[in-house]
Write a protein that holds these residues in place. Structure first.
Motif, PDB file in Angstrom:
ATOM      1  N   THR A   1      -7.000   2.708   3.516  1.00 35.07           N
ATOM      2  CA  THR A   1      -6.918   3.723   4.556  1.00 35.07           C
ATOM      3  C   THR A   1      -5.482   3.954   5.005  1.00 35.07           C
ATOM      4  O   THR A   1      -5.072   5.080   5.244  1.00 35.07           O
ATOM      5  CB  THR A   1      -7.781   3.294   5.762  1.00 35.07           C
ATOM      6  OG1 THR A   1      -9.103   3.017   5.298  1.00 35.07           O
ATOM      7  CG2 THR A   1      -7.824   4.368   6.824  1.00 35.07           C
ATOM      8  N   PHE A   2      -4.698   2.874   5.134  1.00 26.52           N
ATOM      9  CA  PHE A   2      -3.316   2.966   5.611  1.00 26.52           C
ATOM     10  C   PHE A   2      -2.369   2.419   4.561  1.00 26.52           C
ATOM     11  O   PHE A   2      -2.058   1.222   4.556  1.00 26.52           O
ATOM     12  CB  PHE A   2      -3.150   2.198   6.931  1.00 26.52           C
ATOM     13  CG  PHE A   2      -3.949   2.777   8.050  1.00 26.52           C
ATOM     14  CD1 PHE A   2      -3.541   3.944   8.678  1.00 26.52           C
ATOM     15  CD2 PHE A   2      -5.120   2.174   8.468  1.00 26.52           C
ATOM     16  CE1 PHE A   2      -4.290   4.489   9.707  1.00 26.52           C
ATOM     17  CE2 PHE A   2      -5.871   2.703   9.500  1.00 26.52           C
ATOM     18  CZ  PHE A   2      -5.448   3.866  10.121  1.00 26.52           C
TER      19      PHE A   2
ATOM     20  N   ASP B   1     -10.578  12.198   2.312  1.00 28.01           N
ATOM     21  CA  ASP B   1     -10.290  11.356   3.477  1.00 28.01           C
ATOM     22  C   ASP B   1      -9.482  10.111   3.125  1.00 28.01           C
ATOM     23  O   ASP B   1      -8.890   9.497   4.006  1.00 28.01           O
ATOM     24  CB  ASP B   1     -11.593  10.913   4.152  1.00 28.01           C
ATOM     25  CG  ASP B   1     -12.346  12.080   4.755  1.00 28.01           C
ATOM     26  OD1 ASP B   1     -11.737  13.140   4.960  1.00 28.01           O
ATOM     27  OD2 ASP B   1     -13.556  11.929   5.010  1.00 28.01           O
ATOM     28  N   LEU B   2      -9.482   9.718   1.887  1.00 25.87           N
ATOM     29  CA  LEU B   2      -8.776   8.516   1.451  1.00 25.87           C
ATOM     30  C   LEU B   2      -7.840   8.903   0.326  1.00 25.87           C
ATOM     31  O   LEU B   2      -8.261   9.552  -0.634  1.00 25.87           O
ATOM     32  CB  LEU B   2      -9.792   7.470   0.961  1.00 25.87           C
ATOM     33  CG  LEU B   2      -9.258   6.065   0.814  1.00 25.87           C
ATOM     34  CD1 LEU B   2      -9.313   5.354   2.159  1.00 25.87           C
ATOM     35  CD2 LEU B   2     -10.068   5.312  -0.200  1.00 25.87           C
TER      36      LEU B   2
ATOM     37  N   SER C   1       0.574   5.932  -0.513  1.00 21.85           N
ATOM     38  CA  SER C   1      -0.261   7.113  -0.733  1.00 21.85           C
ATOM     39  C   SER C   1      -0.275   7.496  -2.199  1.00 21.85           C
ATOM     40  O   SER C   1       0.702   7.330  -2.901  1.00 21.85           O
ATOM     41  CB  SER C   1       0.273   8.291   0.067  1.00 21.85           C
ATOM     42  OG  SER C   1       0.150   8.042   1.431  1.00 21.85           O
TER      43      SER C   1
ATOM     44  N   ASN D   1      -9.903  -1.497   0.831  1.00 21.99           N
ATOM     45  CA  ASN D   1      -9.153  -2.037   1.977  1.00 21.99           C
ATOM     46  C   ASN D   1      -8.943  -3.542   1.916  1.00 21.99           C
ATOM     47  O   ASN D   1      -9.014  -4.231   2.936  1.00 21.99           O
ATOM     48  CB  ASN D   1      -9.819  -1.627   3.291  1.00 21.99           C
ATOM     49  CG  ASN D   1      -9.528  -0.197   3.646  1.00 21.99           C
ATOM     50  OD1 ASN D   1      -8.404   0.268   3.507  1.00 21.99           O
ATOM     51  ND2 ASN D   1     -10.549   0.520   4.086  1.00 21.99           N
TER      52      ASN D   1
ATOM     53  N   SER E   1       0.847  -1.187   0.000  1.00 20.07           N
ATOM     54  CA  SER E   1       0.000   0.000   0.000  1.00 20.07           C
ATOM     55  C   SER E   1       0.880   1.232   0.000  1.00 20.07           C
ATOM     56  O   SER E   1       1.979   1.203   0.531  1.00 20.07           O
ATOM     57  CB  SER E   1      -0.868   0.038   1.256  1.00 20.07           C
ATOM     58  OG  SER E   1      -1.597  -1.133   1.406  1.00 20.07           O
TER      59      SER E   1
ATOM     60  N   ALA F   1     -15.498   9.300   0.255  1.00 19.27           N
ATOM     61  CA  ALA F   1     -14.209   9.502   0.930  1.00 19.27           C
ATOM     62  C   ALA F   1     -13.225  10.221   0.012  1.00 19.27           C
ATOM     63  O   ALA F   1     -12.464  11.087   0.463  1.00 19.27           O
ATOM     64  CB  ALA F   1     -13.637   8.166   1.389  1.00 19.27           C
TER      65      ALA F   1
END
Length: 171
Positions: free
Chosen positions: A161-162, A121-122, A13, A67, A11, A116
């Protein structure tokens, strides 16, 4: 899956764009789930996906999830990357770009995801894959580096999310 190599998830960003919903509730999401040449710290080791690692990769059947929730219905899917698939994957010199058409009118996770994204937010993405060629460096150190030279198959990409990787680009 044709090969027996274990699947791994990564994962990181990225910035995602979701197009405006039309009368049918369809929205387009674009992202870059795999980037080349970027170092990330995975805890016990660093990892770098080398340029060309996707050359010849099995992309026959790739799902787009939220996710990594494998128990949910995919929001989009690429079947042999055909034009009638709801997701297109494009390996290029930077890694892999994706474009997915999601149905916010009939898919609750697609609505949640687009909400989101609209709010900011995501902003992370991840992928599940197998490795067929890797090289380790500094194995004698407390923090070695794994270079992924060849990805065998990609079975899933996710908005997450992470994220693990913080470096990426969006088209």
């Amino acid at each position: 899956m044709p090969n027996n190599n274990p699947l791994e998830r990564r994962s990181y960003s990225f910035e995602v764009r979701a197009g405006e919903a039309n009368d049918t509730g369809l929205r387009t999401i674009v992202g870059r789930p795999i980037v080349y040449g970027q170092r990330t710290n995975l805890g016990p080791f660093d990892e770098i996906i080398e340029p060309g690692a996707l050359d010849g990769t099995d992309l026959r059947d790739v799902r787009f999830l939220l996710n990594h929730d494998l128990s949910k219905v995919p929001m989009a899917r690429s079947r042999r990357n055909k034009k009638n698939s709801t997701m297109q994957l494009s390996p290029d010199k930077e890694g892999m770009a994706m474009e997915a058409t999601v149905d916010t009118a009939n898919h609750a996770d697609a609505r949640t995801l687009c909400s989101a994204l609209d709010r900011g937010d995501l902003d992370g993405m991840s992928f599940m894959f197998s490795i067929t060629d890797e090289e380790w460096e500094d194995l004698q150190s407390d923090h070695p580096t794994r270079h992924i030279r060849k990805i065998g198959t990609v079975v899933e990409v996710s908005a997450v999310t992470f994220p693990a990787y913080e470096q990426t680009e969006i088209s």
